[in-house]
Design an enzyme around this catalytic site. Structure first.
Site: not given
Ligand code: NHR
Ligand code: GAR
Length: 210
Positions: A14, A90-93, A109, A143-145
């Protein structure tokens, strides 16, 4: 000229789509940096080979999410971005981090939110028997997603789909709707006002990838 910082954790396809669209469509913006929480994210090589600054902030080096987010924000703010883009990050913020970038922070997402927030979206959509899957661009809120939705793309779930086949069908659509959404944000055609998406009339908000 606006500045964009892109956060990745892995492949970064992306991010590549956004870099290409920014160059080819001559956006009034530049990609100031690509930042990863993982040193081995392959997307970092693409960015560096395109002359884009890269940085790594390894979450494992921090004892709390707050400490990681504080350092991440410091590195991001060193590039003075107008817009920050999560692209497979991939880290929740933490709430403090998200509020600091209010109205400037986008995520993509891989599901049709509000269905399937969190991880493993494609497997969950298949197991639920969904006939439609897709991706959602949204402003990031604490709030996530759950942030306000900017644009969605839908694709069919086909008989025999696996998480891999479905994710590649969805990903192809992500590469259209994410650059489009980032472009609108840097062009000022899209904004967030008190938690509500403001979008200039006529901009498409849905895409069909069937
Ligand atoms: N942070 C907030 N506060 N709000 C959102 O909407 C967020 C965010 C951080 C990332 C992307 C999200 C997705 O599109 C995103 C949206 C990571 C996880 C997760 O569980 C979930 C959703 C998304 C990104 N992460 C684990 C953690 O403990 C680690 C998982 C791993 O390393 O593989 O942070 O899906
Ligand atoms: C994409 O499908 C994106 O939507 C998803 O991971 C892939 C990343 O691909 N995001 C998440 O799952 C966030 N938790 P890319 O690194 O090739 O862009």
């Amino acid at each position: 000229m606006k500045s964009i910082v892109i956060l990745i954790s892995g492949r970064g396809s992306n991010m590549e789509a956004i870099v290409h669209a920014c160059q080819q469509e001559s956006w009034p913006a530049r990609i100031a940096a690509v930042i990863s929480n993982k040193a081995d994210a392959s997307g970092l090589r693409f960015a560096a080979s395109h002359g884009i600054a890269t940085a790594v902030v390894d979450h494992k080096a921090f004892t709390s999410r707050e400490a990681f987010d504080a350092e991440l924000a410091k590195v991001i703010d060193g590039f003075s971005p107008d817009v920050v883009v999560l692209a497979g990050f991939m880290r929740i913020l933490t709430e403090g981090f998200v509020r600091h970038y209010d109205g400037r922070l986008l995520n993509i997402h891989p599901s049709l939110l509000p269905a399937f927030p969190g991880l493993h979206t494609h497997q969950r959509a298949i197991e639920a028997g969904c006939k439609l899957a897709g991706a959602t661009v949204h402003f990031v809120t604490p709030e996530l997603d759950h942030g306000p939705i900017v644009m969605q793309a839908a694709v069919p779930v086909l008989a025999g789909d696996t998480a891999d086949t479905l994710s590649s069908r969805v990903l192809a659509q992500e590469h259209h709707i994410y650059p489009q959404s980032v472009r609108w944000l840097v062009e000022g055609r899209l904004s967030l006002s008190e938690g509500v998406v403001q979008q200039l009339e006529g901009l498409p908000q849905v895409r069909w990838g069937g």
